[in-house]
Design a protein around this motif. Structure first.
Motif, PDB file in Angstrom:
ATOM      1  N   ALA A   1      -5.531   6.765   1.958  1.00  0.00           N
ATOM      2  CA  ALA A   1      -4.975   5.467   2.343  1.00  0.00           C
ATOM      3  C   ALA A   1      -4.830   5.349   3.853  1.00  0.00           C
ATOM      4  O   ALA A   1      -4.945   4.253   4.406  1.00  0.00           O
ATOM      5  CB  ALA A   1      -3.627   5.247   1.660  1.00  0.00           C
TER       6      ALA A   1
ATOM      7  N   ILE B   1       4.166   4.780  11.520  1.00  0.00           N
ATOM      8  CA  ILE B   1       3.363   3.649  11.031  1.00  0.00           C
ATOM      9  C   ILE B   1       3.602   2.413  11.900  1.00  0.00           C
ATOM     10  O   ILE B   1       2.649   1.707  12.283  1.00  0.00           O
ATOM     11  CB  ILE B   1       3.688   3.349   9.559  1.00  0.00           C
TER      12      ILE B   1
ATOM     13  N   VAL C   1      -0.035   5.645   3.110  1.00  0.00           N
ATOM     14  CA  VAL C   1      -0.621   5.385   4.431  1.00  0.00           C
ATOM     15  C   VAL C   1      -0.489   6.585   5.373  1.00  0.00           C
ATOM     16  O   VAL C   1      -1.229   6.683   6.353  1.00  0.00           O
ATOM     17  CB  VAL C   1      -0.012   4.147   5.109  1.00  0.00           C
TER      18      VAL C   1
ATOM     19  N   THR D   1       3.168  -4.169  10.613  1.00  0.00           N
ATOM     20  CA  THR D   1       3.339  -3.697   9.230  1.00  0.00           C
ATOM     21  C   THR D   1       4.814  -3.562   8.871  1.00  0.00           C
ATOM     22  O   THR D   1       5.602  -2.992   9.630  1.00  0.00           O
ATOM     23  CB  THR D   1       2.657  -2.336   9.030  1.00  0.00           C
TER      24      THR D   1
ATOM     25  N   PHE E   1      -6.400   2.252   5.477  1.00  0.00           N
ATOM     26  CA  PHE E   1      -5.493   1.331   6.163  1.00  0.00           C
ATOM     27  C   PHE E   1      -5.978   1.020   7.577  1.00  0.00           C
ATOM     28  O   PHE E   1      -5.868  -0.117   8.053  1.00  0.00           O
ATOM     29  CB  PHE E   1      -4.088   1.916   6.186  1.00  0.00           C
TER      30      PHE E   1
ATOM     31  N   THR F   1       7.560  -1.788   6.635  1.00  0.00           N
ATOM     32  CA  THR F   1       7.686  -0.538   5.893  1.00  0.00           C
ATOM     33  C   THR F   1       8.907  -0.585   4.981  1.00  0.00           C
ATOM     34  O   THR F   1       9.918  -1.217   5.305  1.00  0.00           O
ATOM     35  CB  THR F   1       7.814   0.679   6.828  1.00  0.00           C
TER      36      THR F   1
ATOM     37  N   ILE G   1       0.827  -1.201   0.000  1.00  0.00           N
ATOM     38  CA  ILE G   1       0.000   0.000   0.000  1.00  0.00           C
ATOM     39  C   ILE G   1       0.864   1.255   0.000  1.00  0.00           C
ATOM     40  O   ILE G   1       1.878   1.324   0.700  1.00  0.00           O
ATOM     41  CB  ILE G   1      -0.976  -0.010   1.206  1.00  0.00           C
ATOM     42  N   THR G   2       0.477   2.241  -0.797  1.00  0.00           N
ATOM     43  CA  THR G   2       1.162   3.536  -0.791  1.00  0.00           C
ATOM     44  C   THR G   2       0.210   4.582  -0.233  1.00  0.00           C
ATOM     45  O   THR G   2      -1.004   4.482  -0.371  1.00  0.00           O
ATOM     46  CB  THR G   2       1.589   3.959  -2.213  1.00  0.00           C
TER      47      THR G   2
ATOM     48  N   TYR H   1       0.949  -6.771   5.556  1.00  0.00           N
ATOM     49  CA  TYR H   1       0.963  -5.437   4.953  1.00  0.00           C
ATOM     50  C   TYR H   1       2.381  -4.906   4.801  1.00  0.00           C
ATOM     51  O   TYR H   1       3.197  -4.997   5.725  1.00  0.00           O
ATOM     52  CB  TYR H   1       0.170  -4.455   5.818  1.00  0.00           C
ATOM     53  N   THR H   2       2.636  -4.339   3.636  1.00  0.00           N
ATOM     54  CA  THR H   2       3.872  -3.601   3.398  1.00  0.00           C
ATOM     55  C   THR H   2       3.483  -2.192   2.961  1.00  0.00           C
ATOM     56  O   THR H   2       2.664  -2.025   2.051  1.00  0.00           O
ATOM     57  CB  THR H   2       4.721  -4.263   2.297  1.00  0.00           C
ATOM     58  N   ALA H   3       4.055  -1.189   3.623  1.00  0.00           N
ATOM     59  CA  ALA H   3       3.698   0.202   3.340  1.00  0.00           C
ATOM     60  C   ALA H   3       4.908   0.975   2.843  1.00  0.00           C
ATOM     61  O   ALA H   3       5.994   0.903   3.442  1.00  0.00           O
ATOM     62  CB  ALA H   3       3.137   0.868   4.596  1.00  0.00           C
TER      63      ALA H   3
END
Length: 345
Positions: free
Chosen positions: A15, A44, A10, A51, A19, A53, A7-8, A31-33
Motif C-alpha cells: 500500500a 504520512i 500505507v 491525507t 499510495f 489519518t 486505505i490501510t 484520502y483517509t489512511a
C-alpha cells in the motif's frame, strides 16, 4: 464531490507503493489512511499533507466499519489476507453506507500463497508441478479453492460479501505472488520472500535447496502491482459496473513471469559473488524446520509451487507489466540486503 478513498497499510510495502502512485496521479481524491500510532501518522502527514489519518489497528472493528461506510473506495492491504475480523468489518461498513444507486468498492489484497494448498496438504517440498491456475477461464476454480488453503478464510469473506451484496458492494480480490523491487512508500520499501532468501545467502554463505529444488512461483514487481491497483481504483472511481470486473469474477492474479526458487537462489548468489560480498557458493539442502526457523512461511514457500496466469487485468483494464524482471532486479536486492546487514552488525 471528490472521490473518497479509505486505505490501510500505507506504512507497509504494497500500500505504501500504491499510495505514492495514487497521490501522484490523483491528488484530487480525498484520502483517509489507517495508521497504528501518532508517530506513523506524522510520517504520512509529512509525506502527504492533505491525507487524513485515523489511529487504530485491524482489531478496531467499529473504526474500520465507520471509515468503510464513508468511503467510495476501500483499498485494504494491511495484513489483509490473514485478518478475518478486519475483512468482516470492512464488508459490513460498505454495505451499511452504500446503496444500489451509490455502490461501494472494495479492493482487497490477497496472496498467491493460497495456490500452494495442494503441496502443503500432501507434504510436498521442492517438487515440480504442472498445475497452473488462470483468472479468466479458471476463475471459478480460484474462488472455490478448498477451505484448508492458506488465506482462504479471508478470501471467502470477500467473495461471499461481494456475491451476497452485489448490488451495493463491488469487490476485487488482488492476489499477488512473490513481490520484488524497492518500494516508493514513506516507511517500508522491502518485500520478504526474495529478500529473506538473499539475506540467508549473504549471511550463511550457501545456496539453499528445499526438497528436490524444483518448485516454482510467479513474481511481480511492486511498481506493476501498484499500477494494477491504480487501474482498479480508476475503474471504481468511474463507477464502471461491468460484472467481469467485480464480485464472483473479480479475482485478479498478477504476474510478469515465474521463477524456479533454486535457480533464483543461484542467480542471487552469482550476483553477490560479482559484487564481492561472497566467494563462490555451493548448494546445500535446507530442511523444513530449518527453513521455518529462518523466515517462517516465506522460507517454506521456497519449496512450494504457486503458479497462475494473470489474464483478467489485461483483458479488462489494459494492465501490462513493464518493470524489470526479477532476475534483472536481483543485483539491487543483493545490494540492499548487504547494506541492511552491514547496518545491523
Amino acid at each position: 464531490m471528490a472521490i473518497k478513498i479509505f486505505i490501510t497499510g500505507v506504512t507497509g510495502y504494497i500500500a505504501g507503493d500504491t499510495f505514492s502512485v495514487l497521490q501522484d496521479k490523483h491528488p484530487e481524491y480525498e484520502y483517509t489512511a489507517l495508521v497504528r500510532t501518532d508517530e506513523k501518522a506524522d510520517i504520512i502527514k509529512k509525506a502527504y499533507p492533505s491525507t487524513r489519518t485515523v489511529i487504530g489497528d485491524l482489531d478496531d472493528s467499529e473504526l474500520l466499519k465507520k471509515e468503510a461506510s464513508k468511503a467510495d473506495i476501500v483499498l485494504h492491504a494491511a495484513d489483509a489476507s490473514d485478518h478475518e475480523g478486519a475483512a468482516k468489518a470492512i464488508a459490513a461498513g460498505i454495505v451499511e453506507g452504500h446503496s444500489k444507486e451509490h455502490p461501494g468498492f472494495w479492493l482487497h489484497t490477497g496472496g498467491a500463497g493460497i495456490l500452494t494448498w495442494e503441496d502443503s496438504e500432501k507434504g510436498r517440498l521442492g517438487e515440480h508441478s504442472d498445475k497452473e491456475y488462470n483468472d479468466w477461464d479458471g476463475v471459478a476454480e480460484l474462488t472455490g479453492l478448498p477451505d484448508s488453503a492458506f488465506h482462504r478464510n479471508v478470501d471467502k469473506v470477500v467473495i461471499e460479501a461481494g456475491e451476497k451484496h452485489s448490488d451495493v458492494l463491488k469487490t476485487a480480490l488482488v492476489c499477488p505472488p512473490t513481490i520484488y523491487g524497492r518500494g516508493r512508500g514513506p516507511v517500508s520499501v522491502r518485500s520478504r520472500q526474495a529478500y529473506e532468501l538473499t539475506k540467508l545467502i549473504l549471511k550463511e554463505k550457501y545456496i539453499p535447496v528445499i526438497g528436490e529444488g524444483k518448485s516454482r512461483w510467479n513474481h511481480i514487481h511492486v511498481a506493476d502491482l501498484a499500477q494494477l491497483f491504480l487501474l482498479l481504483v480508476e475503474a471504481a472511481a468511474a463507477n464502471k459496473l461491468d460484472d467481469e470486473l467485480w464480485g464472483k469474477k473479480g479475482y485478479y492474479l498478477c504476474e510478469s513471469g515465474e521463477h524456479v526458487w533454486t535457480e533464483l537462489a543461484q542467480k542471487i548468489a552469482k550476483d553477490a559473488e560479482k559484487a564481492g560480498f561472497v566467494n563462490k557458493l555451493e548448494k546445500k539442502p535446507l530442511a523444513r524446520q530449518a527453513a521455518l526457523d529462518v523466515a517462517g512461511f516465506e522460507a517454506i514457500s521456497w519449496g512450494l509451487n504457486s503458479r497462475g496466469k494473470a489474464v483478467r487485468a489485461g483483458k479488462l483494464l489494459g494492465w501490462k507489466p513493464t518493470a524489470p524482471s526479477i532476475e534483472d532486479d536481483a543485483p539491487n536486492f543483493v545490494k540492499d540486503e548487504h547494506e541492511r546487514l552491514e547496518a545491523s552488525s
